[in-house]
Design a protein around this motif. Structure first.
Motif, mmCIF file in Angstrom:
data_model
loop_
_atom_site.group_PDB
_atom_site.id
_atom_site.type_symbol
_atom_site.label_atom_id
_atom_site.label_comp_id
_atom_site.label_asym_id
_atom_site.label_seq_id
_atom_site.Cartn_x
_atom_site.Cartn_y
_atom_site.Cartn_z
ATOM 1 N N PHE A 1 0.832 -1.211 0.000
ATOM 2 C CA PHE A 1 0.000 0.000 0.000
ATOM 3 C C PHE A 1 0.863 1.256 0.000
ATOM 4 C CE2 PHE A 1 -3.284 -2.937 1.635
ATOM 5 C CZ PHE A 1 -4.348 -2.575 0.813
ATOM 6 N N ILE A 2 1.985 1.221 0.748
ATOM 7 C CA ILE A 2 2.886 2.376 0.789
ATOM 8 C C ILE A 2 3.472 2.642 -0.594
ATOM 9 C CG2 ILE A 2 5.130 3.176 1.651
ATOM 10 C CD1 ILE A 2 4.430 1.793 4.318
ATOM 11 N N ALA A 3 3.925 1.586 -1.277
ATOM 12 C CA ALA A 3 4.512 1.747 -2.610
ATOM 13 C C ALA A 3 3.493 2.321 -3.588
ATOM 14 C CB ALA A 3 5.021 0.394 -3.111
ATOM 15 N N ARG A 4 2.255 1.848 -3.507
ATOM 16 C CA ARG A 4 1.213 2.366 -4.405
ATOM 17 C C ARG A 4 0.943 3.838 -4.130
ATOM 18 N NH1 ARG A 4 -4.803 -0.175 -4.409
ATOM 19 N NH2 ARG A 4 -4.846 0.978 -2.427
ATOM 20 N N ALA A 5 0.935 4.221 -2.841
ATOM 21 C CA ALA A 5 0.691 5.622 -2.491
ATOM 22 C C ALA A 5 1.852 6.514 -2.924
ATOM 23 C CB ALA A 5 0.469 5.747 -0.982
ATOM 24 N N VAL A 6 3.069 6.015 -2.769
ATOM 25 C CA VAL A 6 4.247 6.814 -3.122
ATOM 26 C C VAL A 6 4.325 7.029 -4.632
ATOM 27 C CG1 VAL A 6 6.782 6.812 -3.165
ATOM 28 C CG2 VAL A 6 5.567 6.183 -1.075
ATOM 29 N N LEU A 7 3.996 6.013 -5.400
ATOM 30 C CA LEU A 7 4.057 6.120 -6.859
ATOM 31 C C LEU A 7 3.034 7.110 -7.404
ATOM 32 C CD1 LEU A 7 4.629 2.375 -7.826
ATOM 33 C CD2 LEU A 7 6.296 4.237 -7.876
ATOM 34 N N ARG A 8 2.011 7.425 -6.624
ATOM 35 C CA ARG A 8 1.014 8.402 -7.051
ATOM 36 C C ARG A 8 1.480 9.839 -6.806
ATOM 37 N NH1 ARG A 8 -4.493 5.678 -4.533
ATOM 38 N NH2 ARG A 8 -4.672 3.952 -6.033
ATOM 39 N N ILE A 9 2.553 9.996 -6.014
ATOM 40 C CA ILE A 9 3.075 11.339 -5.745
ATOM 41 C C ILE A 9 3.710 11.883 -7.020
ATOM 42 C CG2 ILE A 9 4.723 12.685 -4.373
ATOM 43 C CD1 ILE A 9 4.395 10.620 -2.147
#
Length: 313
Positions: A220-228
């Protein structure tokens, strides 16, 4: 072997590195230096995190718990190891062995749970930043930390009791340098299949379950970071998780290879080497990883030094 009927051994003899006596002095020096680095490194993190107001956050609260845990972890094994490396008679009393077994199991299980809690903290910080202070309240942080310690010590109480109830056969020689469940079970006078199955079950429970939760959190963290959108924002987000990921990899990598691999002819020496890394090297590396990779900790340490030197002047 000679069976012992309803008697408790006065002491155990460690074989340790007796088959390689030329290694004992170099190992003594290396382990002593590692122990000193572990003590001072973790104490620095605890002191800096508690004294610097900018580090009064859930992340550093859990990091303080991890540092305290590593201090206790190494202190439960390394001093006795250093004494045995320096002496010709490598023994530990029965009560000392019981205490070492209990603490080793308790602190190992506590760290498994605590690392999963720390990953949850990072998940909330990155995926729910606007609600972070509300979700990760002081009360919840205290509850999560307490749950980690209580779970680890409860597990140790159960597993230690089961192990110590097994009747032992002399001579009471442990082919290890610390009191661990597998080494003690090898001295048993009875079939230990049930105990080994329980050990495997507990290992799966305390290693794979928290590790699965950590992997899910970081997915979930990786998915959120990639949206930045900005590269700087992504780098900052990943930077807050990098140290934790390295510590998780070191801890779970050695733990899984120690407890979850099937026995083999080389498992005896492998177990010793993994135990060394698990109990000595990893706790030494943890504070180095968090201080060298963490700008906030380095700056807080500089502020603390400046404050100390200003007081002296």
């Amino acid at each position: 072997m000679t069976p012992v009927n309803e008697s408790i051994p006065l002491e155990f003899i460690f074989l340790g590195f007796s088959d390689r006596p030329w290694l004992e002095f170099p190992l003594f020096v290396v382990f002593f230096i590692s122990y000193m680095v572990t003590i001072f490194g973790n104490l620095i993190i605890i002191v800096v995190s508690r004294l610097d107001s900018r580090l009064q956050t859930p992340m550093y609260f859990f990091l303080t718990n991890l540092s305290l845990l590593d201090l206790c972890y190494t202190t439960s094994t390394v001093p006795q190891l250093l004494v045995n490396l320096h002496s010709t008679r490598k023994v530990i009393s029965y009560s000392g062995c019981v205490a070492q077994l209990f603490m080793f199991l308790a602190l190992g299980a506590t760290e498994c749970v605590l690392l999963a809690v720390m990953s949850f903290d990072r998940f909330v910080a990155i995926c729910r930043p606007l609600r972070y202070s509300v979700i990760m309240s002081q009360r919840l942080c205290l509850q999560l930390a307490a749950a980690s310690w209580i779970t680890g010590f409860s597990n140790s109480m159960w597993l230690s009791t089961l192990t110590l109830q097994v009747p032992l056969c002399g001579p009471f020689v442990l082919d290890h340098f610390l009191c661990e469940v597998p080494a003690l079970l090898k001295l048993s006078c009875v079939d230990t299949t049930a105990n080994e199955a329980e050990l495997f079950f507990v290992s799966v429970l305390f290693h794979l379950v928290p590790l699965t939760l950590i992997v899910i959190s970081y997915a979930f963290i990786a998915r959120a970071v990639l949206r930045i959108q900005s590269a700087e924002g992504r780098q900052k987000a990943f930077g807050t998780c990098g140290s934790h990921l390295i510590v998780v990899s070191l801890f779970y990598g050695t733990a899984i290879s120690m407890y979850l691999q099937p026995p083999s002819p080389s498992s005896k020496d492998r177990g010793k080497m993994v135990s060394l890394f698990y109990g000595i090297v990893a706790p030494m590396l943890n504070p180095l990883i968090y201080t060298l990779r963490n700008k906030e900790v380095k700056e807080a340490f500089k502020r603390l030094l400046a404050r100390v030197f200003s007081i002296r002047k």
